[in-house]
Write a protein that holds these residues in place. Sequence first.
Motif, mmCIF file in Angstrom:
data_model
loop_
_atom_site.group_PDB
_atom_site.id
_atom_site.type_symbol
_atom_site.label_atom_id
_atom_site.label_comp_id
_atom_site.label_asym_id
_atom_site.label_seq_id
_atom_site.Cartn_x
_atom_site.Cartn_y
_atom_site.Cartn_z
ATOM 1 N N GLY A 1 -22.469 -2.755 -20.357
ATOM 2 C CA GLY A 1 -21.107 -3.275 -20.384
ATOM 3 C C GLY A 1 -20.478 -3.366 -19.015
ATOM 4 N N GLY A 2 -21.244 -3.289 -17.977
ATOM 5 C CA GLY A 2 -20.668 -3.301 -16.636
ATOM 6 C C GLY A 2 -20.549 -1.887 -16.105
ATOM 7 N N SER A 3 -20.198 -1.771 -14.869
ATOM 8 C CA SER A 3 -20.145 -0.453 -14.254
ATOM 9 C C SER A 3 -18.891 0.307 -14.682
ATOM 10 N N ASP A 4 -19.053 1.593 -14.929
ATOM 11 C CA ASP A 4 -17.919 2.436 -15.304
ATOM 12 C C ASP A 4 -16.900 2.510 -14.181
ATOM 13 N N LYS A 5 -17.384 2.508 -12.945
ATOM 14 C CA LYS A 5 -16.489 2.557 -11.786
ATOM 15 C C LYS A 5 -15.549 1.357 -11.785
ATOM 16 N N ALA A 6 -16.097 0.186 -12.041
ATOM 17 C CA ALA A 6 -15.283 -1.030 -12.047
ATOM 18 C C ALA A 6 -14.245 -0.989 -13.162
ATOM 19 N N ILE A 7 -14.649 -0.532 -14.316
ATOM 20 C CA ILE A 7 -13.723 -0.488 -15.448
ATOM 21 C C ILE A 7 -12.601 0.511 -15.190
ATOM 22 N N TRP A 8 -12.926 1.682 -14.637
ATOM 23 C CA TRP A 8 -11.888 2.661 -14.323
ATOM 24 C C TRP A 8 -10.956 2.166 -13.222
ATOM 25 N N MET A 9 -11.490 1.404 -12.265
ATOM 26 C CA MET A 9 -10.634 0.833 -11.231
ATOM 27 C C MET A 9 -9.683 -0.191 -11.834
ATOM 28 N N LEU A 10 -10.166 -0.994 -12.770
ATOM 29 C CA LEU A 10 -9.306 -1.982 -13.427
ATOM 30 C C LEU A 10 -8.228 -1.310 -14.275
ATOM 31 N N VAL A 11 -8.606 -0.275 -15.008
ATOM 32 C CA VAL A 11 -7.635 0.438 -15.843
ATOM 33 C C VAL A 11 -6.596 1.148 -14.975
ATOM 34 N N GLY A 12 -7.050 1.835 -13.940
ATOM 35 C CA GLY A 12 -6.126 2.526 -13.043
ATOM 36 C C GLY A 12 -5.228 1.568 -12.287
ATOM 37 N N GLY A 13 -5.785 0.454 -11.855
ATOM 38 C CA GLY A 13 -4.988 -0.547 -11.157
ATOM 39 C C GLY A 13 -3.918 -1.155 -12.049
ATOM 40 N N THR A 14 -4.279 -1.400 -13.299
ATOM 41 C CA THR A 14 -3.301 -1.933 -14.245
ATOM 42 C C THR A 14 -2.174 -0.938 -14.486
ATOM 43 N N ALA A 15 -2.526 0.325 -14.699
ATOM 44 C CA ALA A 15 -1.510 1.348 -14.945
ATOM 45 C C ALA A 15 -0.599 1.539 -13.730
ATOM 46 N N ALA A 16 -1.179 1.597 -12.541
ATOM 47 C CA ALA A 16 -0.374 1.784 -11.337
ATOM 48 C C ALA A 16 0.525 0.577 -11.077
#
Length: 68
Positions: A38-53
């Motif tokens: 499903g793609g890299s976990d790092k990328a997904i966490w960066m997208l989620v964190g970036g959206t929240a911030a």
Amino acid sequence: MRKIISTVLLVSGLLLLYFGYDEYHSFRSEVDQLLGGGGSDKAIWMLVGGTAASIGGLVGLLRGERSI
């Protein structure tokens, strides 16, 4: 002080979104997705964190000053 913190949150969130998007579309991530991942976990966490911030910073900037 609140506007400074909100601006920093918004800018850092946008940077995280940019780098997360870049990481998600990297060659390694594309190969992982091709092989059924499903793609890299790092990328997904960066997208989620970036959206929240980004949302937090935007809400902080749009919220009016309160007088108590």
